[in-house]
Motif scaffolding. Structure first.
Motif, PDB file in Angstrom:
ATOM      1  N   ALA A 250      -7.253   1.811   4.040  1.00  0.00           N
ATOM      2  CA  ALA A 250      -6.911   2.066   5.447  1.00  0.00           C
ATOM      3  C   ALA A 250      -5.505   2.622   5.556  1.00  0.00           C
ATOM      4  N   GLY A 251      -5.283   3.804   4.998  1.00  0.00           N
ATOM      5  CA  GLY A 251      -3.957   4.424   5.070  1.00  0.00           C
ATOM      6  C   GLY A 251      -2.973   3.779   4.113  1.00  0.00           C
ATOM      7  N   GLY A 252      -1.772   4.325   4.047  1.00  0.00           N
ATOM      8  CA  GLY A 252      -0.758   3.819   3.133  1.00  0.00           C
ATOM      9  C   GLY A 252      -0.191   4.958   2.312  1.00  0.00           C
ATOM     10  N   PHE A 253       0.227   4.616   1.091  1.00  0.00           N
ATOM     11  CA  PHE A 253       0.852   5.632   0.227  1.00  0.00           C
ATOM     12  C   PHE A 253       0.306   5.540  -1.186  1.00  0.00           C
ATOM     13  N   ILE A 254       0.309   6.694  -1.863  1.00  0.00           N
ATOM     14  CA  ILE A 254       0.007   6.716  -3.297  1.00  0.00           C
ATOM     15  C   ILE A 254       1.269   7.168  -4.022  1.00  0.00           C
ATOM     16  N   GLU A 255       1.592   6.463  -5.088  1.00  0.00           N
ATOM     17  CA  GLU A 255       2.727   6.857  -5.930  1.00  0.00           C
ATOM     18  C   GLU A 255       2.188   7.094  -7.338  1.00  0.00           C
ATOM     19  N   VAL A 256       2.460   8.280  -7.864  1.00  0.00           N
ATOM     20  CA  VAL A 256       1.930   8.644  -9.182  1.00  0.00           C
ATOM     21  C   VAL A 256       3.075   8.867 -10.156  1.00  0.00           C
ATOM     22  N   THR A 257       2.979   8.269 -11.338  1.00  0.00           N
ATOM     23  CA  THR A 257       3.862   8.618 -12.455  1.00  0.00           C
ATOM     24  C   THR A 257       2.930   8.991 -13.615  1.00  0.00           C
ATOM     25  N   PRO A 258       3.429   9.518 -14.714  1.00  0.00           N
ATOM     26  CA  PRO A 258       2.509  10.000 -15.759  1.00  0.00           C
ATOM     27  C   PRO A 258       1.531   8.947 -16.291  1.00  0.00           C
ATOM     28  N   ASP A 259       1.890   7.666 -16.251  1.00  0.00           N
ATOM     29  CA  ASP A 259       0.970   6.654 -16.798  1.00  0.00           C
ATOM     30  C   ASP A 259       0.625   5.548 -15.806  1.00  0.00           C
ATOM     31  N   HIS A 260       0.899   5.782 -14.505  1.00  0.00           N
ATOM     32  CA  HIS A 260       0.684   4.707 -13.534  1.00  0.00           C
ATOM     33  C   HIS A 260       0.390   5.285 -12.149  1.00  0.00           C
ATOM     34  N   VAL A 261      -0.596   4.714 -11.486  1.00  0.00           N
ATOM     35  CA  VAL A 261      -0.860   5.073 -10.087  1.00  0.00           C
ATOM     36  C   VAL A 261      -0.780   3.789  -9.272  1.00  0.00           C
ATOM     37  N   THR A 262       0.068   3.792  -8.234  1.00  0.00           N
ATOM     38  CA  THR A 262       0.140   2.638  -7.339  1.00  0.00           C
ATOM     39  C   THR A 262      -0.289   3.094  -5.960  1.00  0.00           C
ATOM     40  N   ILE A 263      -1.232   2.352  -5.367  1.00  0.00           N
ATOM     41  CA  ILE A 263      -1.623   2.616  -3.986  1.00  0.00           C
ATOM     42  C   ILE A 263      -1.171   1.415  -3.166  1.00  0.00           C
ATOM     43  N   LEU A 264      -0.312   1.701  -2.199  1.00  0.00           N
ATOM     44  CA  LEU A 264       0.172   0.664  -1.272  1.00  0.00           C
ATOM     45  C   LEU A 264      -0.568   0.897   0.025  1.00  0.00           C
ATOM     46  N   ALA A 265      -1.487   0.002   0.348  1.00  0.00           N
ATOM     47  CA  ALA A 265      -2.359   0.254   1.496  1.00  0.00           C
ATOM     48  C   ALA A 265      -2.179  -0.825   2.549  1.00  0.00           C
ATOM     49  N   GLU A 266      -2.391  -0.438   3.805  1.00  0.00           N
ATOM     50  CA  GLU A 266      -2.313  -1.433   4.889  1.00  0.00           C
ATOM     51  C   GLU A 266      -3.461  -2.436   4.760  1.00  0.00           C
ATOM     52  N   ALA A 267      -4.616  -1.944   4.313  1.00  0.00           N
ATOM     53  CA  ALA A 267      -5.754  -2.812   3.976  1.00  0.00           C
ATOM     54  C   ALA A 267      -6.605  -2.055   2.966  1.00  0.00           C
ATOM     55  N   ALA A 268      -7.248  -2.781   2.061  1.00  0.00           N
ATOM     56  CA  ALA A 268      -8.115  -2.139   1.064  1.00  0.00           C
ATOM     57  C   ALA A 268      -9.157  -3.141   0.608  1.00  0.00           C
ATOM     58  N   GLU A 269     -10.398  -2.675   0.474  1.00  0.00           N
ATOM     59  CA  GLU A 269     -11.463  -3.547  -0.012  1.00  0.00           C
ATOM     60  C   GLU A 269     -12.309  -2.801  -1.037  1.00  0.00           C
ATOM     61  N   LEU A 270     -12.581  -3.434  -2.154  1.00  0.00           N
ATOM     62  CA  LEU A 270     -13.567  -2.892  -3.085  1.00  0.00           C
ATOM     63  C   LEU A 270     -14.914  -2.862  -2.375  1.00  0.00           C
ATOM     64  N   LYS A 271     -15.718  -1.836  -2.694  1.00  0.00           N
ATOM     65  CA  LYS A 271     -17.019  -1.679  -2.025  1.00  0.00           C
ATOM     66  C   LYS A 271     -17.789  -3.007  -1.947  1.00  0.00           C
TER      67      LYS A 271
END
Ligand code: ATP
Length: 133
Positions: A64-85
């Motif tokens: 539900a919105g937020g930010f994605i931060e990518v580095t060569p070996d790491h992806v961080t998603i900071l989300a207001e809300a998130a649920e696995l299917k």
């Protein structure tokens, strides 16, 4: 096949932590496909699905919105809300959708809460689409 470490974090805590082959996410600027060794970037996300691709399967996460931060070996998603299917409560999302649609029908477009309710609806529809996929 090489992998990148993915963390999906919300105000309620960590929703996902694992190694994946590819991440796709819906950024404000368009669809992002992130492979290991991707160049660093930070981008705002829309309400949408994040796909976590492994060698033999793909996991889907409602974000539900937020930010994605990518580095060569790491992806961080900071989300207001998130649920696995598999953690999406479909009945709850269907109720939220009905509630938001009812409010929108009863509201003028210039109502101060119109945009908030429109986003409530978008989150509910996103959850439904992912849960029913
Ligand atoms: P509702 O009106 O059903 O409470 P909401 O749009 O107010 O939904 P959010 O503000 O998007 O909900 O999220 C609040 C918290 O509830 C978050 O932790 C989110 O993960 C969780 N959540 C919301 N809807 C669902 C759902 N259908 N299934 C599982 N978790 C949900």
């Amino acid at each position: 096949m090489s992998t990148t470490q993915v963390d999906i974090v919300t105000p309620d805590g960590k929703v996902y932590e694992g190694e994946v082959n590819m991440v796709s996410a819906r950024a404000v600027s368009g669809e992002l496909g992130i492979l290991p060794r991707h160049m660093p970037l930070v981008a705002p996300l829309k309400i949408g699905v994040v796909r976590l691709k492994h060698e033999t399967n793909t996991e889907h996460v409602a974000v539900a919105g937020g930010f994605i931060e990518v580095t060569p070996d790491h992806v961080t998603i900071l989300a207001e809300a998130a649920e696995l299917k598999e953690h999406i409560d479909l009945d709850r999302a269907l109720r939220a959708k009905e509630r938001a649609e009812k409010h929108l029908r009863e509201m003028d477009k210039d109502h101060k809460h119109y945009e908030r309710v429109r986003l409530d609806l978008e989150r509910a529809v996103n959850r439904i689409d992912i849960a029913e996929d």
